[in-house]
Design an enzyme around this catalytic site. Structure first.
Site, PDB file in Angstrom:
ATOM      1  N   HIS A 122     -36.863  52.858  67.777  1.00 54.65           N
ATOM      2  CA  HIS A 122     -37.290  52.103  68.959  1.00 54.65           C
ATOM      3  C   HIS A 122     -38.724  52.462  69.351  1.00 54.65           C
ATOM      4  CE1 HIS A 122     -33.454  50.253  69.443  1.00 54.65           C
ATOM      5  NE2 HIS A 122     -32.816  51.388  69.696  1.00 54.65           N
TER       6      HIS A 122
ATOM      7  N   ARG B 238     -29.122  34.829  63.439  1.00 58.46           N
ATOM      8  CA  ARG B 238     -28.476  34.345  64.662  1.00 58.46           C
ATOM      9  C   ARG B 238     -29.454  34.511  65.819  1.00 58.46           C
ATOM     10  NH1 ARG B 238     -25.807  39.041  63.154  1.00 58.46           N
ATOM     11  NH2 ARG B 238     -26.185  40.852  64.514  1.00 58.46           N
TER      12      ARG B 238
ATOM     13  N   ASN C 192     -26.851  44.759  75.464  1.00 60.32           N
ATOM     14  CA  ASN C 192     -27.249  46.078  74.961  1.00 60.32           C
ATOM     15  C   ASN C 192     -26.705  47.232  75.795  1.00 60.32           C
ATOM     16  OD1 ASN C 192     -30.542  45.032  73.763  1.00 60.32           O
ATOM     17  ND2 ASN C 192     -28.571  45.106  72.708  1.00 60.32           N
TER      18      ASN C 192
ATOM     19  N   ASP D 202     -35.715  42.853  65.952  1.00 60.63           N
ATOM     20  CA  ASP D 202     -34.490  43.493  65.483  1.00 60.63           C
ATOM     21  C   ASP D 202     -34.781  44.417  64.301  1.00 60.63           C
ATOM     22  OD1 ASP D 202     -31.783  44.041  65.500  1.00 60.63           O
ATOM     23  OD2 ASP D 202     -31.256  42.301  64.270  1.00 60.63           O
TER      24      ASP D 202
END
Length: 248
Positions: free
Chosen positions: A43, A200, A74, A26
């Site tokens: 990315h 998370r 996503n 992430d």
């Protein structure tokens, strides 16, 4: 679950490290935004980081590495970003296939392939076939993957076997369902790492990570280093894992 800071030190790194590490990669978008660049720039930077982590695994005793590349959620991102990611996946597989094979990595993909385009699926199949005999590290790429979706698909397959008389309902237990999961040939992850400061699990390996250790770190994925990966795995070796039992 606990947060890990770079100031943590490891007193003794000789303890047994994790055999299987899973990573929620992430922070690519934020990394790019901080530099005034589009999210896809982040990315691409994150994709380059994968090779370093893969090549580190054999040196620190990690036999299995599972990375979360694209989730079932996503698809909610902008069409431009999704299209860019799919192009990146095709380019990454084409570019890295030879080096991954030469390094001895065995590559597998998990997730639902239905929404993926035919060219990408073909590249995935080719890479799995090309690396099927490799043993240096088992790299699993979760692509269009969601833990709930995986369990739902596994349950459908299990239900069909019950309906076809191949499986009796009374024999179904917690050892049965894993045989229908995408990860049926993999051991459960010992350690799950999430970068970027978010704490998370984002629908990742829900069944498999029931007893995994977690590390939530502030580092954005494109900045994640070989040294930090090694340190986190060494930290895992210091933990007392009892799996619900009591230490004697």
């Amino acid at each position: 679950m606990r947060r890990y800071s770079k100031e943590n030190t490891i007193a003794d790194a000789s303890h047994t490290g994790p055999r299987h590490v899973a990573i929620i990669m992430d922070g690519n978008g934020r990394w790019a935004t901080q530099r005034g660049r589009p999210r896809l720039f982040g990315h691409h930077a994150g994709a380059r980081r994968v090779r370093e982590v893969v090549e580190t695994c054999p040196d620190i005793g990690v036999e299995y590495l599972t990375i979360f590349a694209f989730s079932t959620e996503n698809w909610k991102r902008t069409q431009v970003e999704v299209a860019g990611l799919m192009s990146l996946f095709r380019r990454y597989i084409s570019k890295e296939a030879r080096s991954l094979n030469q390094f001895g990595a065995r590559v597998r993909f998990i997730g639902d392939r239905v929404r993926l385009d035919a060219k990408l699926i073909a590249l995935m199949d080719e890479l799995e076939t090309l690396t099927a005999g490799n043993t240096s590290v088992n790299l699993t790429i979760a692509l269009n993957y969601g833990g709930r979706d995986e369990v739902a698909r596994a349950t459908q397959r299990l239900a069909r076997d019950v309906a076809d008389g191949k499986l009796h309902p009374d024999t179904v237990d917690e050892e049965t369902l894993p045989k229908y999961l995408d990860t049926y040939v993999l051991p459960d992850p010992d350690l799950v790492i999430r970068t970027s400061g978010e704490a998370r699990i984002s629908n990742f390996l829900l069944w498999q990570s029931a007893y995994s250790e977690y590390e939530f770190i502030d580092t954005l994925w494109p900045d994640f280093s070989r040294e930090e990966f090694t340190r986190l795995c060494a930290s895992y070796g210091m933990r007392d894992r009892r799996f619900g039992g009591v230490k004697k």
